[in-house]
Design a protein around this motif. Sequence first.
Motif, PDB file in Angstrom:
ATOM      1  N   UNK A  73       0.564  -1.294  -0.222  1.00  0.00           N
ATOM      2  CA  UNK A  73      -0.155  -0.195   0.241  1.00  0.00           C
ATOM      3  C   UNK A  73       0.772   0.879  -0.085  1.00  0.00           C
ATOM      4  N   UNK A  74       1.085   1.786  -0.550  1.00  0.00           N
ATOM      5  CA  UNK A  74       1.686   3.475  -1.300  1.00  0.00           C
ATOM      6  C   UNK A  74       1.033   4.330  -0.981  1.00  0.00           C
ATOM      7  N   UNK A  75       0.708   5.235   0.490  1.00  0.00           N
ATOM      8  CA  UNK A  75       0.118   5.883   1.010  1.00  0.00           C
ATOM      9  C   UNK A  75      -0.037   7.300   0.657  1.00  0.00           C
ATOM     10  N   UNK A  76       1.003   7.063  -0.638  1.00  0.00           N
ATOM     11  CA  UNK A  76       0.658   9.352  -0.438  1.00  0.00           C
ATOM     12  C   UNK A  76       2.219   9.919  -0.234  1.00  0.00           C
ATOM     13  N   UNK A  77       2.297  10.766  -1.030  1.00  0.00           N
ATOM     14  CA  UNK A  77       3.651  11.297  -2.076  1.00  0.00           C
ATOM     15  C   UNK A  77       4.473  10.414  -2.688  1.00  0.00           C
ATOM     16  N   UNK A  78       3.930   9.464  -3.488  1.00  0.00           N
ATOM     17  CA  UNK A  78       5.238   8.839  -4.101  1.00  0.00           C
ATOM     18  C   UNK A  78       5.839   9.956  -5.021  1.00  0.00           C
ATOM     19  N   UNK A  79       5.113  10.682  -5.614  1.00  0.00           N
ATOM     20  CA  UNK A  79       5.457  11.322  -6.363  1.00  0.00           C
ATOM     21  C   UNK A  79       6.641  12.774  -5.762  1.00  0.00           C
ATOM     22  N   UNK A  80       7.007  13.096  -5.884  1.00  0.00           N
ATOM     23  CA  UNK A  80       7.218  15.039  -5.534  1.00  0.00           C
ATOM     24  C   UNK A  80       6.930  15.561  -6.325  1.00  0.00           C
ATOM     25  N   UNK A  81       6.271  16.456  -6.804  1.00  0.00           N
ATOM     26  CA  UNK A  81       5.416  16.974  -7.917  1.00  0.00           C
ATOM     27  C   UNK A  81       6.584  17.791  -8.594  1.00  0.00           C
ATOM     28  N   UNK A  82       6.734  19.335  -7.087  1.00  0.00           N
ATOM     29  CA  UNK A  82       7.431  20.295  -8.131  1.00  0.00           C
ATOM     30  C   UNK A  82       9.321  19.784  -8.591  1.00  0.00           C
ATOM     31  N   UNK A  83       9.696  18.422  -8.221  1.00  0.00           N
ATOM     32  CA  UNK A  83      10.660  17.626  -9.001  1.00  0.00           C
ATOM     33  C   UNK A  83      10.923  16.864  -9.835  1.00  0.00           C
ATOM     34  N   UNK A  96       5.652  13.143 -14.184  1.00  0.00           N
ATOM     35  CA  UNK A  96       5.006  12.111 -13.394  1.00  0.00           C
ATOM     36  C   UNK A  96       5.181  10.909 -13.370  1.00  0.00           C
ATOM     37  N   UNK A  97       5.495  10.517 -14.761  1.00  0.00           N
ATOM     38  CA  UNK A  97       4.599   9.419 -15.375  1.00  0.00           C
ATOM     39  C   UNK A  97       5.895   8.794 -15.251  1.00  0.00           C
ATOM     40  N   UNK A  98       7.081   9.253 -15.592  1.00  0.00           N
ATOM     41  CA  UNK A  98       8.896   8.946 -15.136  1.00  0.00           C
ATOM     42  C   UNK A  98       8.543   8.751 -13.691  1.00  0.00           C
ATOM     43  N   UNK A  99       8.410   9.113 -12.716  1.00  0.00           N
ATOM     44  CA  UNK A  99       8.590   9.224 -11.746  1.00  0.00           C
ATOM     45  C   UNK A  99       7.712   7.470 -10.865  1.00  0.00           C
ATOM     46  N   UNK A 100       6.206   7.823 -12.083  1.00  0.00           N
ATOM     47  CA  UNK A 100       5.471   6.343 -11.433  1.00  0.00           C
ATOM     48  C   UNK A 100       6.176   5.569 -11.640  1.00  0.00           C
TER      49      UNK A 100
END
Length: 568
Positions: A270-280, A284-288
């Motif tokens: 369970x990934x409970x949020x802030x998987x991606x650091x939006x500002x950097x 976002x697809x690459x980070x996800x």
Amino acid sequence: MTRRIVRTSIQLSILTTIIFIIVFFLDNYFSVLPEAIHSAFPSHHPGFVITDITLATCSSLNFLSSCKLDPGKWHRIETDLYLSRGWLTHAYIHIERKRESELRENDRVIHDVQVGKAEPPAPEKDQGAERWESRPGGIWLRRTAKRHASDSIKTVTAVDVLFGPDAVEPRPGWHLSEAPLILSNPGDNEEARLTIRRGSVIPAEKPVLHVRKDGKFKILQVSDLHLSTGLGVCRDPEPPLSKSGKCDADPRTLDFIRSVLELEKPDLVVLSGDQINGETSPDSQSALFKFAHLFIRRKIPFATIFGNHDDEGSVSSRENLMHLTQTLPYSLSEPGPSDIDGVGNYYIEVLARGTSSHSALTLYLFDTHGYSPDERQFRGYDWLKKSQIDWFKNTAKSLKLSPAHKDYTHVHMDMAFIHIPLPEYRNKDDIVAASGALRENPTAPGFNSGFKAALVEEGVLAVSCGHDHANDYCALSKGEGDNGKPELWMCYAGGSGFGGYGGYEGQRRRVRVFEFDMNEARIGTWKRAEGQAAEAREKEGDENGKEANGGGREDEIVIVEGGKVVPV
């Protein structure tokens, strides 16, 4: 009479088979069937095939340059290869695509794509094949106009772009270029890479979760990965680095999670949020894809909710991110009902062992949104809305009355996951010292919408959050009065990612594990810290690499016994 029926049936079967083969042969060569039927055959592609790829670069100083080619021929992939960070320069990949039925004799379909400065060598087994064709950006194409080329499993049917030297491609049927595109003045940490799909879309089947044969089920909660586009920069790394040392945030974070997966072998993450650091994460697809790749390659089901940073400063909305996550293998993520607040309000059923259709465990996941919609009155963060609470209560009541729950012969248990903590996490008297520590004030919403009371009312035994990276405790909430009985455990996962803040009292990045023993209706929980997980595996594993005596577990406690919330 019976013999006649059997003989007639055999004859009809043979005739049907012959007709199918003839039709298949004719359609293969002359496309005699309607497109809807033609595309349904396994040798055909129901969508587009790619006939050309190019790269268009434009400059703000050159008014004659254009990043948008003839839309009648070219389809632009709407991702700036400079991620909109080039002061004057932009570049976009364009593809020419056609449906199989639209192809003409002189049309050539792409069978191979490579990226590099020099022309790739021709395959040894295919010396008579078409020559490589050069395109801007170091793109090399091999195209063919041979009959039925569009039916080949080699045919390129989609093109996309990912970013970073650590980019990965978790989607089945997709292939990521090893070399980055050749651009003028590329970013140091965000190289653009082509990725192509061959053949048709491979739909992802959602896994069905079951309790293991031993009656147990293990969940790994990973919170606050804070992944970036590219390698990322470490914030407050612990252990600290030497002055000359370099710390790339995402590789170190993912190495940590990888070591825990190998050690714990969870049934669900369970990934409970802030998987991606939006500002950097301008892409976002690459980070996800980086975190998803970890679980997909190990065939571990995973479920996600959002934090306040996932879509912060990103071009991708929560809806788009959730849709993308949904399409990935082993993902159980859902956007939830569209008529309630938030994206990612849903539940997951864990069925009893074997092939049972009875629910043993229900997990509720919620979107806790981002920042306060009313900063003047309630500063800080948003809260769960009435529509979400009503949905949860109605859903919980409905599930309890369903045969899948009523007919389960053991004690059914419920748990919830959120990102931003509830206001009740602030009650310091409820913190259990043996479970972890309070290192920073909980940044819970200023407004209490009554969600904790709803969880208790519907019999949820525990809720766990993320958000405050340095906190990793569990608090035991009790009923009113001096002798109030235990009613809900409220835990923190702790921050896991080096792209997010840390540095409190030398605390290492960490994750939380929940183990459900359905034989005893028991829930136990502990944590794994970065570095310590690998040390436990090396020091206390047997010759098969299996962990002995739970070595390396931090603050292990039992929070539920016999299906009841219990004190430590």
